[in-house]
Design a protein around this motif. Structure first.
Motif, PDB file in Angstrom:
ATOM      1  N   VAL A   1       1.275   8.437   7.386  1.00  0.00           N
ATOM      2  CA  VAL A   1       0.126   8.111   6.664  1.00  0.00           C
ATOM      3  C   VAL A   1      -1.134   9.294   7.204  1.00  0.00           C
ATOM      4  O   VAL A   1      -1.599   9.600   6.099  1.00  0.00           O
TER       5      VAL A   1
ATOM      6  N   THR B   1      -1.685   7.150  -0.348  1.00  0.00           N
ATOM      7  CA  THR B   1      -0.977   5.972  -0.188  1.00  0.00           C
ATOM      8  C   THR B   1      -1.510   5.074  -1.522  1.00  0.00           C
ATOM      9  O   THR B   1      -2.417   5.084  -2.007  1.00  0.00           O
TER      10      THR B   1
ATOM     11  N   TYR C   1      -6.057   4.613   2.987  1.00  0.00           N
ATOM     12  CA  TYR C   1      -4.909   4.982   4.087  1.00  0.00           C
ATOM     13  C   TYR C   1      -5.413   4.506   5.511  1.00  0.00           C
ATOM     14  O   TYR C   1      -4.637   4.030   6.338  1.00  0.00           O
TER      15      TYR C   1
ATOM     16  N   TYR D   1       4.775  -0.758   5.214  1.00  0.00           N
ATOM     17  CA  TYR D   1       4.253   0.315   4.803  1.00  0.00           C
ATOM     18  C   TYR D   1       5.124   1.299   4.019  1.00  0.00           C
ATOM     19  O   TYR D   1       5.199   1.934   3.162  1.00  0.00           O
TER      20      TYR D   1
ATOM     21  N   ARG E   1       3.811   3.955   0.600  1.00  0.00           N
ATOM     22  CA  ARG E   1       4.024   5.397   0.134  1.00  0.00           C
ATOM     23  C   ARG E   1       3.793   5.431  -1.422  1.00  0.00           C
ATOM     24  O   ARG E   1       4.424   4.560  -2.070  1.00  0.00           O
TER      25      ARG E   1
END
Length: 66
Positions: A30, A36, A40, A58, A63
């Motif tokens: 991250v 993202t 984020y 996540y 992603r």
């Protein structure tokens, strides 16, 4: 304190180690990418507060695939 003696640590320890490794890898990902699906900072909180499930969420949903 006697309850801690009866805990099967040989079964719990690998799960705890896996959780820490997965969280560290997710946090590094991250922080490095910052691209993202969503903010984020939100993903950082999800990873930290969600423990092993937050890290998995996540990697599945957070992603960005470019």
């Amino acid at each position: 304190m006697s309850e801690l003696v009866d805990v099967p640590w040989n079964l719990i320890l690998p799960i705890l180690v896996l959780q820490v490794i997965l969280q560290v890898i997710a946090l590094i990902d991250v922080i490095r990418n910052k691209r993202t699906n969503g903010p984020y900072m939100m993903w950082i909180f999800i990873i930290i507060l969600g423990n092993i499930i937050g890290s998995i969420i996540y990697f599945v949903f957070g992603r960005k695939n470019d």
